[in-house]
Design an enzyme around this catalytic site. Structure first.
Site, PDB file in Angstrom:
ATOM      1  N   SER A  28     107.579  76.596  77.215  1.00 46.06           N
ATOM      2  CA  SER A  28     108.547  77.638  77.549  1.00 46.06           C
ATOM      3  C   SER A  28     108.199  78.994  76.945  1.00 46.06           C
ATOM      4  CB  SER A  28     109.955  77.231  77.085  1.00 46.06           C
ATOM      5  OG  SER A  28     109.990  77.068  75.681  1.00 46.06           O
ATOM      6  N   SER A 143      96.558  72.412  66.261  1.00 44.14           N
ATOM      7  CA  SER A 143      96.731  72.452  64.816  1.00 44.14           C
ATOM      8  C   SER A 143      96.697  73.916  64.373  1.00 44.14           C
ATOM      9  CB  SER A 143      95.625  71.631  64.146  1.00 44.14           C
ATOM     10  OG  SER A 143      95.738  71.686  62.741  1.00 44.14           O
ATOM     11  N   TYR A 157     104.539  73.981  56.149  1.00 41.75           N
ATOM     12  CA  TYR A 157     103.797  74.246  57.383  1.00 41.75           C
ATOM     13  C   TYR A 157     102.354  73.777  57.228  1.00 41.75           C
ATOM     14  CZ  TYR A 157     101.512  76.722  61.202  1.00 41.75           C
ATOM     15  OH  TYR A 157     100.759  77.029  62.309  1.00 41.75           O
ATOM     16  N   LYS A 161     100.323  70.607  59.346  1.00 41.55           N
ATOM     17  CA  LYS A 161      99.082  70.767  60.104  1.00 41.55           C
ATOM     18  C   LYS A 161      97.956  69.927  59.507  1.00 41.55           C
ATOM     19  CE  LYS A 161     100.690  73.519  63.231  1.00 41.55           C
ATOM     20  NZ  LYS A 161     100.828  73.043  64.630  1.00 41.55           N
TER      21      LYS A 161
END
Length: 291
Positions: A28, A143, A157, A161
């Site tokens: 989106s 990633s 965060y 990853k």
């Protein structure tokens, strides 16, 4: 758990001469939307999955998906199965949340891990039988260069990853006998709206705390980075991801953007104390708490 997602647009039946079908999550906005657009332009039958189905680009079939909702993930996988499965999965959906670890509650950390790691892998787990049934396919996981090192105010965060890449390595070995390829792409700084949202949250969370000074310095650094020549456009990042998704003999990892490869080399090879000094200098951290 999130609110009930919007109704999905029915998937069209596959034609007799089957076109290649791709599922793109996060379709989106940002990178996911641009990837979906490029795959449509290249002739793929694209299923775009996102919470905001009305924002999925024209030419792609919209499918509701909330990666924080287990039932939503199951419904998405079932609808894909009911309409013939896919040849390609591009997992673009993700979230970045900047805050000091001390000021990040457990549920906030879990939410980031859910969107960036657990949710995508659960969706892929449910899609694997269909990929095997088709005789193979490809899974592309978006990633980040952030998987190779950690910086202040973004610990969860980086963790999400790094964990995504660890899981991808295991998955690549497990599904190779079935003709399924697993590819990781590692963008650096990309012009996407989530960065501004993450920095706004950082300012809000650190305001009036002992982390206010360094939080401001980190926010300033990221704003400067976003305006630098090292920043990659969404279109260029999407083109690199589409290449990784469609090239005949893919590498297992694709750094994306100027300086990305060097950033990861530095993050993985410098001694910790040297890297810490370099990072503090780079971010302009004071070394002194706010009083």
């Amino acid at each position: 758990m999130s609110a009930t997602p919007p109704a999905s647009i029915p998937l069209p039946p596959e034609p007799a001469a089957r076109r290649r079908t791709a599922l793109v999550t996060g379709a989106s906005s940002g990178i996911g939307r641009a990837v979906a657009e490029q795959l449509v332009a290249d002739g793929w039958r694209v299923v775009g999955a996102a919470r905001r189905t009305e924002e999925i680009p024209c030419g792609a079939t919209a499918l509701a998906l909330d990666l924080t909702d287990e039932d939503s993930i199951k419904r998405c996988a079932q609808r894909v199965h009911d309409h013939g499965g896919v040849d390609l999965v591009v997992a673009c959906a993700g979230v970045g949340d900047f805050a000091p670890l001390e000021l990040t509650a457990a549920d906030e950390a879990q939410a980031q891990l859910q969107v960036n790691l657990i949710g995508p892998m659960e969706l892929i787990r449910l899609l694997l039988p269909d990929l095997r049934q088709r005789g193979g396919g490809r899974i592309v996981l978006v990633s980040s260069v952030a998987a190779a090192f950690s910086s202040p105010m973004a610990g969860w965060y980086h963790a999400s990853k790094a964990a995504l890449e660890a899981v991808s390595d295991a998955l690549r070995l497990e599904v190779a006998p079935f003709g399924i390829e697993v590819v990781v792409v590692q963008p650096g700084v990309v012009e996407t709206p989530w960065h501004d949202q993450a920095l706004a949250r950082l300012a809000s969370v650190t305001s009036g705390t002992v982390y206010a000074g360094d939080g401001g310095a980190v926010a300033d650094y990221h704003r400067r980075s976003a305006a630098s020549p090292m920043t990659t456009s969404v279109t260029d990042a999407a083109a690199a991801i589409v290449h990784a998704a469609t090239t005949k003999s893919p590498r297992t990892r694709y750094p994306i953007g100027r300086g990305s490869r060097m950033a990861m080399v530095i993050g993985r090879t410098l001694p910790d104390r040297v890297f810490d000094r370099l990072t503090r200098s780079q971010f302009g951290l004071s070394g002194q708490p706010e009083r």
